[in-house]
Each structure stands twice: as structure tokens, then as C-alpha cells.
Design a protein around this motif. Structure first.
Motif, PDB file in Angstrom:
ATOM      1  N   VAL A 280       0.733  -1.177   0.065  1.00  0.00           N
ATOM      2  CA  VAL A 280       0.051  -0.059  -0.112  1.00  0.00           C
ATOM      3  C   VAL A 280       0.967   1.237   0.013  1.00  0.00           C
ATOM      4  CG1 VAL A 280      -1.744   1.256   1.361  1.00  0.00           C
ATOM      5  CG2 VAL A 280      -1.972  -1.190   0.960  1.00  0.00           C
ATOM      6  N   GLY A 281       1.979   1.219   0.758  1.00  0.00           N
ATOM      7  CA  GLY A 281       2.867   2.291   0.715  1.00  0.00           C
ATOM      8  C   GLY A 281       3.584   2.540  -0.505  1.00  0.00           C
ATOM      9  N   GLU A 282       3.804   1.634  -1.378  1.00  0.00           N
ATOM     10  CA  GLU A 282       4.349   1.747  -2.770  1.00  0.00           C
ATOM     11  C   GLU A 282       3.393   2.435  -3.492  1.00  0.00           C
ATOM     12  OE1 GLU A 282       5.410  -2.289  -3.837  1.00  0.00           O
ATOM     13  OE2 GLU A 282       7.168  -2.180  -2.469  1.00  0.00           O
ATOM     14  N   LEU A 283       2.040   1.920  -3.564  1.00  0.00           N
ATOM     15  CA  LEU A 283       0.883   2.450  -4.316  1.00  0.00           C
ATOM     16  C   LEU A 283       0.803   3.887  -3.841  1.00  0.00           C
ATOM     17  CD1 LEU A 283      -1.856  -0.343  -4.199  1.00  0.00           C
ATOM     18  CD2 LEU A 283      -0.275   0.195  -6.006  1.00  0.00           C
ATOM     19  N   ASN A 284       0.768   4.281  -2.686  1.00  0.00           N
ATOM     20  CA  ASN A 284       0.751   5.771  -2.375  1.00  0.00           C
ATOM     21  C   ASN A 284       1.755   6.576  -2.657  1.00  0.00           C
ATOM     22  OD1 ASN A 284      -1.836   4.794  -1.122  1.00  0.00           O
ATOM     23  ND2 ASN A 284      -0.772   4.954   0.806  1.00  0.00           N
ATOM     24  N   SER A 285       2.862   6.048  -2.520  1.00  0.00           N
ATOM     25  CA  SER A 285       4.134   6.672  -2.960  1.00  0.00           C
ATOM     26  C   SER A 285       4.165   7.169  -4.459  1.00  0.00           C
ATOM     27  CB  SER A 285       5.634   5.839  -2.646  1.00  0.00           C
ATOM     28  OG  SER A 285       6.637   6.691  -3.066  1.00  0.00           O
ATOM     29  N   GLU A 286       3.827   6.091  -5.150  1.00  0.00           N
ATOM     30  CA  GLU A 286       3.976   6.464  -6.677  1.00  0.00           C
ATOM     31  C   GLU A 286       2.868   7.339  -7.233  1.00  0.00           C
ATOM     32  OE1 GLU A 286       3.121   2.518  -8.250  1.00  0.00           O
ATOM     33  OE2 GLU A 286       5.157   1.555  -7.720  1.00  0.00           O
ATOM     34  N   ALA A 287       1.570   7.434  -6.291  1.00  0.00           N
ATOM     35  CA  ALA A 287       0.510   8.243  -6.542  1.00  0.00           C
ATOM     36  C   ALA A 287       0.856   9.593  -5.975  1.00  0.00           C
ATOM     37  CB  ALA A 287      -0.599   7.760  -6.119  1.00  0.00           C
ATOM     38  N   GLY A 288       1.700   9.756  -5.107  1.00  0.00           N
ATOM     39  CA  GLY A 288       2.113  11.147  -4.648  1.00  0.00           C
ATOM     40  C   GLY A 288       0.788  11.354  -3.594  1.00  0.00           C
ATOM     41  N   TRP A 289       0.168  10.251  -2.758  1.00  0.00           N
ATOM     42  CA  TRP A 289      -0.809  10.479  -1.928  1.00  0.00           C
ATOM     43  C   TRP A 289      -0.023  10.549  -0.364  1.00  0.00           C
ATOM     44  CZ3 TRP A 289      -4.992   6.114  -2.856  1.00  0.00           C
ATOM     45  CH2 TRP A 289      -5.627   6.484  -3.866  1.00  0.00           C
ATOM     46  N   THR A 290      -0.722  11.148   0.388  1.00  0.00           N
ATOM     47  CA  THR A 290      -0.370  10.970   1.963  1.00  0.00           C
ATOM     48  C   THR A 290      -1.090   9.946   2.493  1.00  0.00           C
ATOM     49  OG1 THR A 290      -0.487  13.764   1.969  1.00  0.00           O
ATOM     50  CG2 THR A 290      -0.516  12.518   3.866  1.00  0.00           C
ATOM     51  N   THR A 291      -0.027   9.402   3.282  1.00  0.00           N
ATOM     52  CA  THR A 291      -0.607   8.138   3.911  1.00  0.00           C
ATOM     53  C   THR A 291      -0.899   8.470   5.544  1.00  0.00           C
ATOM     54  OG1 THR A 291       0.620   6.510   2.554  1.00  0.00           O
ATOM     55  CG2 THR A 291       0.197   5.600   4.912  1.00  0.00           C
ATOM     56  N   GLN A 292      -2.050   8.205   6.013  1.00  0.00           N
ATOM     57  CA  GLN A 292      -2.489   8.455   7.194  1.00  0.00           C
ATOM     58  C   GLN A 292      -2.580   7.327   8.099  1.00  0.00           C
ATOM     59  OE1 GLN A 292      -5.545  12.092   7.315  1.00  0.00           O
ATOM     60  NE2 GLN A 292      -6.109  10.600   5.895  1.00  0.00           N
ATOM     61  N   LEU A 293      -1.917   7.055   9.157  1.00  0.00           N
ATOM     62  CA  LEU A 293      -1.623   5.691   9.885  1.00  0.00           C
ATOM     63  C   LEU A 293      -2.369   6.058  11.410  1.00  0.00           C
ATOM     64  CD1 LEU A 293       1.985   4.739   9.390  1.00  0.00           C
ATOM     65  CD2 LEU A 293       0.277   3.907   7.987  1.00  0.00           C
ATOM     66  N   HIS A 294      -3.694   5.442  11.445  1.00  0.00           N
ATOM     67  CA  HIS A 294      -4.089   5.569  12.686  1.00  0.00           C
ATOM     68  C   HIS A 294      -3.840   4.356  13.768  1.00  0.00           C
ATOM     69  CE1 HIS A 294      -7.160   8.732  11.514  1.00  0.00           C
ATOM     70  NE2 HIS A 294      -6.673   8.537  10.544  1.00  0.00           N
ATOM     71  N   VAL A 295      -3.075   4.393  14.851  1.00  0.00           N
ATOM     72  CA  VAL A 295      -2.548   3.605  15.693  1.00  0.00           C
ATOM     73  C   VAL A 295      -3.262   3.479  17.049  1.00  0.00           C
ATOM     74  CG1 VAL A 295      -0.455   2.373  16.820  1.00  0.00           C
ATOM     75  CG2 VAL A 295      -0.438   3.582  14.515  1.00  0.00           C
ATOM     76  N   GLY A 296      -3.749   2.399  17.456  1.00  0.00           N
ATOM     77  CA  GLY A 296      -4.101   2.313  19.077  1.00  0.00           C
ATOM     78  C   GLY A 296      -5.368   2.070  19.524  1.00  0.00           C
ATOM     79  N   ALA A 297      -6.313   1.800  18.324  1.00  0.00           N
ATOM     80  CA  ALA A 297      -8.014   1.798  18.831  1.00  0.00           C
ATOM     81  C   ALA A 297      -8.110   0.221  19.158  1.00  0.00           C
ATOM     82  CB  ALA A 297      -8.615   2.101  17.791  1.00  0.00           C
ATOM     83  N   VAL A 298      -8.753  -0.076  20.032  1.00  0.00           N
ATOM     84  CA  VAL A 298      -9.330  -1.459  20.244  1.00  0.00           C
ATOM     85  C   VAL A 298     -10.931  -1.371  20.117  1.00  0.00           C
ATOM     86  CG1 VAL A 298      -9.765  -3.205  22.110  1.00  0.00           C
ATOM     87  CG2 VAL A 298      -7.566  -1.789  22.161  1.00  0.00           C
ATOM     88  N   ARG A 299     -11.073  -1.938  19.090  1.00  0.00           N
ATOM     89  CA  ARG A 299     -12.637  -1.876  18.539  1.00  0.00           C
ATOM     90  C   ARG A 299     -13.369  -2.850  19.461  1.00  0.00           C
ATOM     91  NH1 ARG A 299     -12.923   2.502  15.416  1.00  0.00           N
ATOM     92  NH2 ARG A 299     -11.016   2.627  14.259  1.00  0.00           N
ATOM     93  N   ASP A 300     -14.705  -2.275  19.600  1.00  0.00           N
ATOM     94  CA  ASP A 300     -15.827  -3.122  20.141  1.00  0.00           C
ATOM     95  C   ASP A 300     -15.537  -3.758  21.362  1.00  0.00           C
ATOM     96  OD1 ASP A 300     -17.610  -2.372  17.858  1.00  0.00           O
ATOM     97  OD2 ASP A 300     -16.161  -3.809  16.805  1.00  0.00           O
TER      98      ASP A 300
END
Length: 455
Positions: A280-300
Motif C-alpha cells: 500500500v505504501g508503494e502505491l501511495n508513494s507512486e501516486a503522490g498520496w499522503t498516508t495516514q496511519l491510525h494507531v491504538g484503537a481497540v474496537r468493540d
């Protein structure tokens, strides 16, 4: 100082002046959970519960804390009954940002100055219902009234973005952009992963029988989003972020095993996520996108709530048990200088690690105080740490992260007032001249997110 007056959250003359310089800047919101169908269809809301409580997990959680039965939170009670139940306990919300946001909504959107309580519930219900019948209070008009310039929604890769296509011609004055969110692709351990693969097959023209086809199909959706103006990818990494080199052969074996429905080992799950994260990082880098990483949620996390109400009902929590530095070091090195990365950490105890990582990598920025930290206290603490350890000028700015459209303005107002107060204290203590402070708050409030996301 009186309730929500002009000096709300502002502790000095410098802070007041700084806020005045940014109060009317357009809203650029790179991460939210907007109901785009609601915006595009632009139908009027029926009542104040629909705009203030029906989609707000924060409201639900606090109502439960004060003993309101679930029937009057997410159950079968009428909207009027739910509103009255909220009003009855709302004074007890004091100190929580939800108390501020709802009152800011009532004041800014409806011109209502009175605090919400059992005595004012009926009057506020009737007045807001009257105003909501006016065309000026439809979703698109409210977005323009709040001076929203850009909205970036959060979308599954399999979405065909039909409402985004309609928004291009049917929503005037607001740029509505999709955000590619491949969480379901990474979560191979979940039963929903098989559903995602089936959805991916339906959404693309690529055969996904083998791993190469799966990757090609993901890339096809990535291209499709790019064609629709996407500038960012949003990834929820949960509590166990892992990045390390994994061979294509290894990932292919895990894919085949998962497709057969076989149980995966913990090591296989980690390797799958590490491979997909890099891909995914490679796709984003090639497209010039910003990558948002959300860390630490424990769901439900709260089982009884999940069993009775379902997913995304307000039962999520955060945890300190996240190895941010070791978990993501390969990813940061792999894309060092190649793309912009915005790091959101849910537990505030991770701010020390996050800010030193951001200081080490010029292409890594700290995202806004997220979720449970989105309060005057949480925002101020985070901004002060970013300023002291990294650079406040490189902070990513604000996002609403909200499902409640009428609160976008209130969320940004709280952030901007807190930003002005934090920087105003620097002026008052002789740390920076006012002219520099004014340039800094304008940059963080507006210019920085546009720069960071290439808007």
C-alpha cells in the motif's frame, strides 16, 4: 468570562488577537466520516436529535454513563423522547468536549444561547425544528455557511464512488474528495476479509484467484480513486502495527491459505499485514498520496454493547500496549523522504514516541489529537509537546473525524481557539514575537493541511 463568549478558551489578549486572525479561515478537513449521500441528496433534517444525537457515538456513551436506557440512545424510542432524555442529563456532561460542541452547534448554527437542560429542551426542540425547515439549513447550505472548503471522506477500496461523482456537479463551493481506506484488506484474521475479497472481485475487472490478481485488483481500485481526486490513504493499524520485509512468496502462501478458509497462525497474520502495508505504501508513494496511519484503537471492547447494538456503537477504547517505534521502523525507513506520512496515536502516552519519530523523519507529521484526546486539554497538551519536541509548523492541522456534519465548524473552532491560546502563551512569556505567532497559527490552521495533502 461568560459562557461561550468571545474569549472562550482564550486566556490572554494575545490569544484573543491570534484567534481573530484565524477564526474565519476556510475549513480544510482531510479526514472525516461524512455521510456523502446525505450531503448530495441535500434533504432537510427533521429535528435536532437527527443532527445532534443520531450519529454521535460520544453523545451515546455519555448518555449511557448517566443511566439513560439504550432504548432512548440507539433504540426504538422516538427522536423527541431521545432528545428529552439527552436534555435531562446534559448538564452532567459539563467538562467533556461534547458539552462544548453541542452548545457551540446550537449557538453558531441556530443562534440559541440558552444551555440545554430539561427546562429548555422543549423550547430548543421547537426552535430548531422551525429553522431546520428552512432551505438555508440543508446539508450543503450548512457546509457553505461553516466555510468548509475541502472534505475528504473515508471510503472502502471497493466503493464505486457514485456519490463522489454526483458531488462534483451537485455540491457547489465544497471540494469533496474520497480517501482510500484498505483496512479490510489488511485484516486477514477477520471473517469480513473473505467478504472483502468477494467485494473486490465484483468491483474490478481483475481475476483474484491468485495472489497476483488480488494485488492487481487492489491497485486497480487505487487508480480508480486517483481518477476521482483522491489525495490520501487512511489505514487503521489497531494495536499491533508491524512492518518488516516479507517475501511475495510468503504473502502468496498466506493468501492461498486464507482463501481456503484455513486457520492462520499469528506469524502468518503479522507477515500478511507487513507485506500489505508495504505494498500500500508503494502505491501511495507512486501516486503522490499522503498516508495516514491510525494507531491504538481497540474496537468493540465492551462485549455486551457489541452483542446488543453491534459494531461502532461507542464501545471502543485505547490501550498503552502498542510498540510504535519497533512496530513501524521498517515502514518509516522504507518510505523515508518518499511520501508524506501523518501519524495519529490514540493513547496520549504514545505522544513522546510519535513526536521523536516525527522529529527524526522530515516526511512524518503528527496528526491532530485524535478521538478521546479531541478536547481543549488534549489538544493543548499535544500541541505543546509537538512544539517542544518536533515543530509546531509541521503539525498536520485539524480534522473533524466526525459523522455529525453540523459539528464540523464547532470541532474546528475548538481546535483553533486552543491553538491560539497555546501560541498566545508563548507570546505572553516572551518566547516568540507576535508577528511570528500570527504567521504560525495561520499556517497550522489552514496552509499546512493544504500543503501536506497537496490540495
Amino acid at each position: 468570562m461568560s459562557f461561550l463568549d468571545e474569549e472562550y478558551l482564550l486566556g490572554s489578549e494575545a490569544a484573543v488577537d491570534l484567534y481573530e486572525s484565524i477564526a474565519d479561515l476556510p475549513v480544510v478537513d482531510p479526514h472525516n466520516h461524512v455521510d456523502l449521500a446525505e450531503v448530495v441528496e441535500n434533504e432537510p433534517w427533521n429535528d435536532v436529535w437527527e443532527v445532534e444525537g443520531a450519529t454521535d457515538h460520544y453523545v451515546w456513551q455519555l448518555m449511557r454513563k448517566r443511566g439513560v436506557p439504550e432504548e432512548k440512545v440507539t433504540g426504538d424510542a422516538s427522536n423527541r423522547e431521545k432528545w428529552d432524555a439527552l436534555a435531562e442529563v446534559f448538564p452532567d456532561f459539563a467538562g467533556n468536549p461534547t458539552y462544548d460542541w453541542v452548545h457551540l452547534d446550537l449557538k453558531r448554527r441556530f443562534g440559541i444561547e440558552k444551555p440545554l437542560n430539561a427546562d429548555t429542551a422543549d423550547e430548543i426542540w421547537r426552535e430548531t425544528k422551525r429553522q431546520l425547515a428552512d432551505d438555508a439549513m440543508r446539508p450543503q447550505q450548512v457546509l457553505r455557511e461553516m466555510n468548509v472548503e475541502v472534505l475528504c471522506s473515508s471510503d472502502d477500496p471497493t466503493s464505486r464512488l457514485r456519490y463522489h461523482e454526483r458531488a462534483e456537479t451537485e455540491v457547489e463551493g465544497v471540494d469533496v474528495l474520497p480517501t482510500w481506506r484498505p483496512d479490510r484488506a489488511l485484516k486477514v484474521e477477520n471473517a469480513a476479509w473473505t467478504e472483502f475479497v468477494a467485494d473486490l472481485d465484483d468491483a474490478t475487472e481483475t481475476t483474484i484467484d491468485d495472489f497476483a490478481g488480488f494485488l492487481d485488483a487492489l491497485a486497480e481500485t487505487h487508480d480508480y480513486f486517483a481518477e476521482h481526486g483522491c489525495v490520501a490513504c487512511d489505514i487503521g493499524l489497531g494495536t499491533n502495527p508491524v512492518s518488516r520485509p516479507v517475501s511475495t512468496q510468503r504473502a502468496s502462501e498466506v493468501y492461498a491459505k486464507a482463501r481456503r478458509g484455513d486457520d492462520l497462525t499469528a506469524a502468518e497474520i503479522r507477515d500478511w499485514k507487513a507485506y500489505l502495508l508495504e505494498f500500500v505504501g508503494e502505491l501511495n508513494s507512486e501516486a503522490g498520496w499522503t498516508t495516514q496511519l491510525h494507531v491504538g484503537a481497540v474496537r468493540d471492547y465492551r462485549d455486551s454493547l457489541y452483542e446488543t447494538v453491534g459494531k461502532n456503537a461507542g464501545g471502543d477504547v485505547s490501550t498503552q500496549d502498542v510498540d510504535l517505534v519497533d512496530g513501524l521502523d521498517y515502514f518509516f525507513d522504507r518510505f523515508d523522504g518518499e511520501m508524506e506520512v501523518v501519524l495519529y496515536t490514540l493513547d496520549p502516552t504514545h505522544y513522546p514516541s510519535a513526536t521523536v519519530v516525527a522529529r527524526a523523519y522530515p516526511n512524518v507529521s503528527i496528526g491532530p489529537a485524535w478521538w478521546f484526546n479531541d478536547s481543549p486539554m488534549g489538544i493543548a497538551n499535544q500541541l505543546e509537546r509537538v512544539a517542544a519536541v518536533d515543530l509546531l509548523a509541521n503539525h498536520a492541522g485539524m480534522v473533524s473525524d466526525s459523522r455529525k456534519l453540523v459539528s464540523y465548524g464547532s470541532r474546528f473552532e475548538m481546535f483553533r481557539r486552543t491553538l491560539a491560546d497555546v501560541v498566545g502563551q508563548m507570546v505572553d512569556r516572551g518566547r516568540i514575537p507576535y508577528e511570528n505567532a500570527e504567521r504560525l497559527v495561520e499556517h497550522v490552521a489552514y496552509d499546512r493541511p493544504k500543503e501536506l495533502y497537496g490540495l
